[in-house]
Design a protein around this motif. Structure first.
Motif, PDB file in Angstrom:
ATOM      1  N   ASN A  99      72.640  54.664 -33.600  1.00 48.57           N
ATOM      2  CA  ASN A  99      72.926  54.227 -32.221  1.00 48.57           C
ATOM      3  C   ASN A  99      73.278  52.741 -32.161  1.00 48.57           C
ATOM      4  N   ASP A 100      74.256  52.354 -32.967  1.00 47.32           N
ATOM      5  CA  ASP A 100      74.629  50.953 -33.061  1.00 47.32           C
ATOM      6  C   ASP A 100      76.019  50.680 -32.479  1.00 47.32           C
ATOM      7  N   GLY A 101      76.477  51.510 -31.553  1.00 50.11           N
ATOM      8  CA  GLY A 101      77.784  51.306 -30.937  1.00 50.11           C
ATOM      9  C   GLY A 101      77.772  50.147 -29.957  1.00 50.11           C
ATOM     10  N   ILE A 102      78.975  49.643 -29.650  1.00 47.35           N
ATOM     11  CA  ILE A 102      79.137  48.525 -28.711  1.00 47.35           C
ATOM     12  C   ILE A 102      80.321  48.826 -27.794  1.00 47.35           C
ATOM     13  N   LEU A 103      80.140  48.583 -26.510  1.00 50.45           N
ATOM     14  CA  LEU A 103      81.215  48.736 -25.528  1.00 50.45           C
ATOM     15  C   LEU A 103      81.381  47.429 -24.774  1.00 50.45           C
ATOM     16  N   LEU A 104      82.614  46.906 -24.748  1.00 54.04           N
ATOM     17  CA  LEU A 104      82.954  45.774 -23.894  1.00 54.04           C
ATOM     18  C   LEU A 104      83.809  46.316 -22.760  1.00 54.04           C
ATOM     19  N   LEU A 105      83.245  46.378 -21.571  1.00 54.78           N
ATOM     20  CA  LEU A 105      83.903  46.958 -20.401  1.00 54.78           C
ATOM     21  C   LEU A 105      84.260  45.852 -19.418  1.00 54.78           C
ATOM     22  N   VAL A 106      85.535  45.813 -18.997  1.00 60.20           N
ATOM     23  CA  VAL A 106      86.003  44.839 -18.019  1.00 60.20           C
ATOM     24  C   VAL A 106      86.588  45.588 -16.832  1.00 60.20           C
ATOM     25  N   SER A 107      86.046  45.345 -15.639  1.00 58.83           N
ATOM     26  CA  SER A 107      86.577  45.934 -14.412  1.00 58.83           C
ATOM     27  C   SER A 107      87.286  44.823 -13.643  1.00 58.83           C
ATOM     28  N   ARG A 108      88.596  44.763 -13.785  1.00 61.85           N
ATOM     29  CA  ARG A 108      89.397  43.625 -13.340  1.00 61.85           C
ATOM     30  C   ARG A 108      89.235  43.318 -11.854  1.00 61.85           C
ATOM     31  N   ARG A 109      89.473  44.291 -11.001  1.00 61.33           N
ATOM     32  CA  ARG A 109      89.466  44.021  -9.563  1.00 61.33           C
ATOM     33  C   ARG A 109      88.053  43.871  -9.016  1.00 61.33           C
ATOM     34  N   ASP A 110      87.069  44.446  -9.681  1.00 66.88           N
ATOM     35  CA  ASP A 110      85.683  44.231  -9.289  1.00 66.88           C
ATOM     36  C   ASP A 110      85.188  42.872  -9.755  1.00 66.88           C
ATOM     37  N   ARG A 111      85.938  42.262 -10.684  1.00 65.99           N
ATOM     38  CA  ARG A 111      85.568  40.981 -11.292  1.00 65.99           C
ATOM     39  C   ARG A 111      84.179  41.056 -11.930  1.00 65.99           C
ATOM     40  N   LYS A 112      83.957  42.156 -12.641  1.00 69.96           N
ATOM     41  CA  LYS A 112      82.695  42.367 -13.335  1.00 69.96           C
ATOM     42  C   LYS A 112      82.973  42.802 -14.770  1.00 69.96           C
ATOM     43  N   LEU A 113      82.046  42.479 -15.650  1.00 72.23           N
ATOM     44  CA  LEU A 113      82.166  42.950 -17.031  1.00 72.23           C
ATOM     45  C   LEU A 113      80.792  43.269 -17.569  1.00 72.23           C
ATOM     46  N   ARG A 114      80.793  44.052 -18.650  1.00 73.39           N
ATOM     47  CA  ARG A 114      79.528  44.503 -19.230  1.00 73.39           C
ATOM     48  C   ARG A 114      79.677  44.637 -20.737  1.00 73.39           C
ATOM     49  N   ILE A 115      78.715  44.087 -21.473  1.00 69.23           N
ATOM     50  CA  ILE A 115      78.572  44.382 -22.889  1.00 69.23           C
ATOM     51  C   ILE A 115      77.439  45.392 -22.992  1.00 69.23           C
ATOM     52  N   GLU A 116      77.774  46.628 -23.287  1.00 64.86           N
ATOM     53  CA  GLU A 116      76.779  47.703 -23.387  1.00 64.86           C
ATOM     54  C   GLU A 116      76.481  47.944 -24.864  1.00 64.86           C
ATOM     55  N   LEU A 117      75.204  47.932 -25.204  1.00 66.57           N
ATOM     56  CA  LEU A 117      74.785  48.101 -26.585  1.00 66.57           C
ATOM     57  C   LEU A 117      74.113  49.453 -26.791  1.00 66.57           C
ATOM     58  N   GLY A 118      74.291  49.998 -27.991  1.00 68.20           N
ATOM     59  CA  GLY A 118      73.633  51.246 -28.338  1.00 68.20           C
ATOM     60  C   GLY A 118      72.119  51.091 -28.332  1.00 68.20           C
ATOM     61  N   ALA A 119      71.421  52.225 -28.216  1.00 74.01           N
ATOM     62  CA  ALA A 119      69.963  52.205 -28.119  1.00 74.01           C
ATOM     63  C   ALA A 119      69.306  51.614 -29.362  1.00 74.01           C
ATOM     64  N   GLY A 120      69.999  51.640 -30.501  1.00 76.50           N
ATOM     65  CA  GLY A 120      69.425  51.123 -31.734  1.00 76.50           C
ATOM     66  C   GLY A 120      69.195  49.623 -31.732  1.00 76.50           C
ATOM     67  N   TYR A 121      69.843  48.889 -30.819  1.00 71.24           N
ATOM     68  CA  TYR A 121      69.669  47.441 -30.768  1.00 71.24           C
ATOM     69  C   TYR A 121      68.417  47.028 -29.993  1.00 71.24           C
ATOM     70  N   GLY A 122      67.856  47.940 -29.220  1.00 72.01           N
ATOM     71  CA  GLY A 122      66.703  47.585 -28.414  1.00 72.01           C
ATOM     72  C   GLY A 122      67.057  46.513 -27.401  1.00 72.01           C
ATOM     73  N   THR A 123      66.149  45.560 -27.185  1.00 69.21           N
ATOM     74  CA  THR A 123      66.399  44.458 -26.255  1.00 69.21           C
ATOM     75  C   THR A 123      66.606  43.128 -26.975  1.00 69.21           C
ATOM     76  N   GLU A 124      66.627  43.174 -28.287  1.00 63.69           N
ATOM     77  CA  GLU A 124      66.675  41.950 -29.095  1.00 63.69           C
ATOM     78  C   GLU A 124      67.926  41.119 -28.841  1.00 63.69           C
ATOM     79  N   TYR A 125      69.044  41.788 -28.562  1.00 65.84           N
ATOM     80  CA  TYR A 125      70.316  41.075 -28.451  1.00 65.84           C
ATOM     81  C   TYR A 125      70.739  40.821 -27.002  1.00 65.84           C
ATOM     82  N   ASN A 126      69.944  41.242 -26.030  1.00 62.26           N
ATOM     83  CA  ASN A 126      70.364  41.115 -24.627  1.00 62.26           C
ATOM     84  C   ASN A 126      70.633  39.672 -24.224  1.00 62.26           C
ATOM     85  N   ALA A 127      69.730  38.772 -24.597  1.00 62.45           N
ATOM     86  CA  ALA A 127      69.898  37.368 -24.208  1.00 62.45           C
ATOM     87  C   ALA A 127      71.137  36.758 -24.854  1.00 62.45           C
ATOM     88  N   GLU A 128      71.403  37.111 -26.110  1.00 62.16           N
ATOM     89  CA  GLU A 128      72.582  36.580 -26.786  1.00 62.16           C
ATOM     90  C   GLU A 128      73.864  37.114 -26.164  1.00 62.16           C
TER      91      GLU A 128
END
Length: 354
Positions: A89-118
């Motif tokens: 579960n080490d996948g990564i998604l970089l999602l950009v919603s242009r008109r909403d002006r929002k973005l998300r880095i979604e991490l697989g469950a294998g990363y836990g919460t260790e990388y959230n702050a980074e």
């Protein structure tokens, strides 16, 4: 473009299907000539570390029936696609919603919460500053590199390099960066800072009143609004233009000078002539490799409310990564797969807006 229905808990939400394992630029933010650069690095990451990292840009989440926060949309889409290895579960998604002006880095469950702050730091210091200047490709590219560095400890292209090689490469990057910082001639980067320096000199040099030859004084931001029109005030509010107001203490002559923003997507309105027109593009049908897409462009002036609607055609998607002998419509990974590995996310990662 195919659509997948979400789970029963979100029966009204649909998700875009992927046409590529690495880059799906449905919002048209990435130049075609640069898309292969992103894909190469993501393929290399998959080959070297077995990490599935995919980039998705969309116009707005409401196009898929979702309203509200980007987090549940990204998590459910991640799980719908099955990004990453099912075991790690080490996948990564970089999602950009242009008109909403929002973005998300979604991490697989294998990363836990260790990388959230980074991930949040990468969004705030690298991606959103570029997005605010409409430099979407730069934000995506540099953000992708820093995400890869964070989860692998390696710069792209250096996964198997020894310490000496990595040090030499790092030194080379630093020297190159310093060189262009100092020189900056003939590059967009240098032109940008050169233009800013020239503007600063031009805006701060003394002004002389043309009526009596007296030295004029530069009004503060608070004082200048009394001498600006409503259209000029709106131009400043949306950061399309900046205005300086100089006044003569002797004859009260006033001089207003306008400076366009270096990076701003607003256009000059054909009705009121202020730089307050904003164009929003909506995709009605997405392009495929066999057919064109179609959309509408809404031009609305934030000053006089003048509005126009035009239609446009989206060219077919060019497939430079699939062999002409292949029947698959997806790019292949190192193992020849045309689908993700079945990974899942528990909602880890970070979000941002601009």
């Amino acid at each position: 473009m195919l659509l997948l229905f979400a789970s029963a808990g979100q029966a009204q939400t649909t998700y875009p299907d992927y046409e590529d394992l690495y880059v799906n630029d449905y919002a048209g933010l990435i130049p075609n000539s640069w898309e292969s650069r992103l894909r190469y690095r993501l393929e290399e990451l998959n080959d070297a570390r077995g990490i599935e990292f995919t980039i998705l840009t969309i116009n707005r989440m409401s196009d898929y029936g979702h309203s509200g926060a980007i987090e549940p949309f990204a998590t459910d889409l991640f799980n719908e696609w099955g990004i990453g290895n099912a075991d790690t579960n080490d996948g990564i998604l970089l999602l950009v919603s242009r008109r909403d002006r929002k973005l998300r880095i979604e991490l697989g469950a294998g990363y836990g919460t260790e990388y959230n702050a980074e991930m949040k730091r990468i969004i705030d210091t690298t991606i959103t500053p570029a997005f605010r200047e409409d430099a979407y490709y730069t934000g995506i590219d540099e953000g992708m590199i820093k995400i890869i560095q964070a989860v692998t400890g390696r710069y792209p292209g250096e996964y198997d390099a020894n310490l000496l090689t990595r040090m030499l490469n790092a030194t080379g990057r630093f020297v190159a960066m310093a060189f262009w910082w100092i020189l900056g001639i003939g590059t967009p980067f240098g032109l940008y800072f050169g233009t800013k320096a020239y503007r600063h000199h031009k805006r701060t040099k003394p002004r002389i009143c043309r009526n009596d030859g007296s030295k004029m004084y530069w009004l503060t931001e608070e004082e200048e609004d009394a001498f600006l029109s409503q259209g000029q005030i709106i131009e400043e509010q949306i950061k399309a233009m900046d205005h300086d107001v100089w006044a003569c203490r002797q004859c009260e002559h006033v001089r207003v000078e306008a400076y366009p923003a270096l990076f701003n997507s607003h256009k000059v309105c054909p009705s009121c002539s202020y730089k307050t027109q904003y164009i929003t593009k909506i995709t009605d049908t997405y392009p495929t490799r066999t057919s064109q897409g179609h959309g509408r462009a809404y031009a609305l002036c934030k000053n006089c409310d003048h509005e126009t609607v035009t239609t446009f055609v989206i060219p077919k998607i060019e497939d430079q990564n699939v062999s002409s002998n292949s029947s698959s419509s997806f790019s292949s990974t190192s193992g020849g797969s045309s689908s993700f590995g079945g990974g899942s996310s528990s909602g880890g990662g970070a979000s941002g807006s601009w």
